[in-house]
Write an enzyme that holds these catalytic residues in place. Structure first.
Site, PDB file in Angstrom:
ATOM      1  N   VAL A  35      -2.982 -32.100  84.784  1.00 41.13           N
ATOM      2  CA  VAL A  35      -3.823 -33.245  84.430  1.00 41.13           C
ATOM      3  C   VAL A  35      -4.415 -33.061  83.038  1.00 41.13           C
ATOM      4  O   VAL A  35      -4.488 -34.010  82.247  1.00 41.13           O
ATOM      5  CB  VAL A  35      -4.922 -33.459  85.486  1.00 41.13           C
ATOM      6  N   ASP A  36      -4.841 -31.849  82.717  1.00 40.46           N
ATOM      7  CA  ASP A  36      -5.352 -31.576  81.368  1.00 40.46           C
ATOM      8  C   ASP A  36      -4.283 -31.858  80.319  1.00 40.46           C
ATOM      9  O   ASP A  36      -4.551 -32.484  79.290  1.00 40.46           O
ATOM     10  CB  ASP A  36      -5.805 -30.116  81.253  1.00 40.46           C
ATOM     11  N   GLY A  37      -3.073 -31.348  80.574  1.00 41.12           N
ATOM     12  CA  GLY A  37      -2.003 -31.533  79.605  1.00 41.12           C
ATOM     13  C   GLY A  37      -1.654 -32.992  79.394  1.00 41.12           C
ATOM     14  O   GLY A  37      -1.544 -33.471  78.256  1.00 41.12           O
ATOM     15  N   GLY A  72      -4.388 -34.849  77.508  1.00 41.53           N
ATOM     16  CA  GLY A  72      -4.344 -34.590  76.069  1.00 41.53           C
ATOM     17  C   GLY A  72      -3.303 -35.442  75.372  1.00 41.53           C
ATOM     18  O   GLY A  72      -3.551 -35.989  74.286  1.00 41.53           O
TER      19      GLY A  72
END
Length: 399
Positions: A166-168, A171
């Protein structure tokens, strides 16, 4: 000439998602100035893996960034931030809305002095709605958006991804949002606020989950490693203990696959002639596939299948990625010299590959405060004496 040459980004974010958005634009020439607290470093600096006490993920996520340290909790630090924002194109942050407004650093407050300013504000749940003030990290977002609920085996618990995906993805979506706002600014001359939550990027790409339930009352459930809509499409074990991914997604590929494993008659079997019936008879089909793979190593299975133009791939770890001849020749991984550690670091190359404006990694992530004095003298007009006073007062830090 680089794609974002002349673009200045003020990155006042921490951890992974928002800094990754800045990093991706920095790979293509944007001047990125990362701000950290003099007393509280970006938590990413403390994350493993580490070498000689230095975080290696920081070297990748914060590459191509000038590093400065300013205390945004004090009036002097807030004033310095406003001066830098007035001369920047983009501000990226992941503080809560209330915190930014209390500091006088929210988008509407900064845009008074710079109408061309674009702000990417990344929060757990977005700036609006009943959850707007709640904290959250990638794993919470992965659960909230529904991804975790459909990952795992039917008789087991929900399983998070092996990496904070989810972070990737957030971003990447953040970098896209900034790019779209820059495109609009070219037409209008005005900046805008890009309001992004941690969960919405992943929610967007889970395209069938909501509409299927809305229209048919059928929700996705955990099915293990198999694709519930396609057969054969799973992760299979070979005779040497290694694993291979086999997504046989069309009838023509299935026919070639059956030729490759020496069972062409199965392509004509009424149980397997179309994908719809193959899904119903997945277990019988997998029995034949597993029998063939049990006699193959991963290397031999991949070679045979690729000779028959069947999509497949060995399940790689970092060792295999770094040794793969295609990845090496294509330049998907590059080596970058790091002054702090005194050696070359291998890391992912900028993506995508652009024919006319390619990306580049000029340097890995640097120590906190490496560029504080140089940036403040150049952009905020401070004298050496003023910088020294601010260092003594703890408003800024320099390494």
């Amino acid at each position: 000439m680089t794609l974002f040459s002349g673009l200045r980004i003020l990155d006042a974010s921490s951890l992974l998602a928002a800094p990754l958005a800045a990093s991706m634009l920095g790979d293509f020439g944007a001047e990125v100035i990362k701000i950290e607290d003099p007393k509280r470093s970006d938590p990413l600096r403390s994350y493993p893996p580490q070498r000689e006490g230095v975080s290696l993920i920081h070297k990748v996520t914060n590459r191509n960034k000038q590093q400065i340290a300013i205390d945004l909790r004090c009036a002097e630090g807030q004033d310095l931030f406003r001066k830098l924002a007035a001369q920047s194109d983009v501000v990226i942050c992941n503080f809560r809305v209330g915190t930014l407004r209390k500091w006088g650093l929210d988008y509407e407050q900064l845009a008074v002095a710079n109408q061309r300013l674009i702000m990417l504000h990344l929060t757990a749940y977005g700036r609006t709605g009943p959850y707007a003030d709640l904290p959250g990290f990638a794993r919470v977002a992965e659960a909230f958006c529904g991804l975790m609920g459909i990952t795992g085996f039917p008789d087991g618990p929900p399983i998070p991804a092996g990496y904070p995906v989810v972070d990737g993805l957030t971003g990447i979506v953040g970098a896209l949002g900034i790019s779209m706002a820059l495109y609009d600014r070219e037409r209008t001359g005005l900046g805008q606020l890009v309001d992004l939550s941690l969960y919405e990027g992943m929610l967007r790409i889970l395209e069938d989950t909501l509409i299927g339930y809305d229209q048919l009352g059928e929700g996705r459930s955990r099915v293990g490693t198999a694709n519930p809509y396609v057969a054969p499409n799973d992760i299979y074990r070979c005779g040497d203990g290694g694993w291979i991914a086999l997504p046989i997604s069309t009838d023509s590929v299935f026919e070639r696959f059956m030729q490759a494993i020496g069972s062409p008659e199965l392509a004509r079997d009424p149980r397997f002639t179309t994908n719809i019936v193959r899904v119903r008879h997945r277990a019988e089909l997998d029995h034949s596939i597993n029998g063939w793979l049990a006699r193959q190593s991963v290397k031999s299975a991949v070679a045979i299948l690729q000779d028959h133009e069947v999509p497949c791939g060995a399940v790689y770890g970092a060792r295999e990625i770094l040794a793969d001849p295609h990845i090496c020749q294509r330049g998907s991984v590059i080596g970058v010299f790091d002054e702090e550690l005194g050696s070359e670091l291998r890391m992912q190359a900028p993506v995508p590959m652009m024919s006319r404006t390619p990306g580049a990694v000029r340097f890995p992530g640097r120590p906190k405060g490496s560029d504080t004095i140089a940036v403040l003298r150049r952009l905020a007009g401070l004298s050496p004496e003023q910088c020294e006073d601010l260092v003594r007062a703890g408003v800024i830090a320099s390494s």
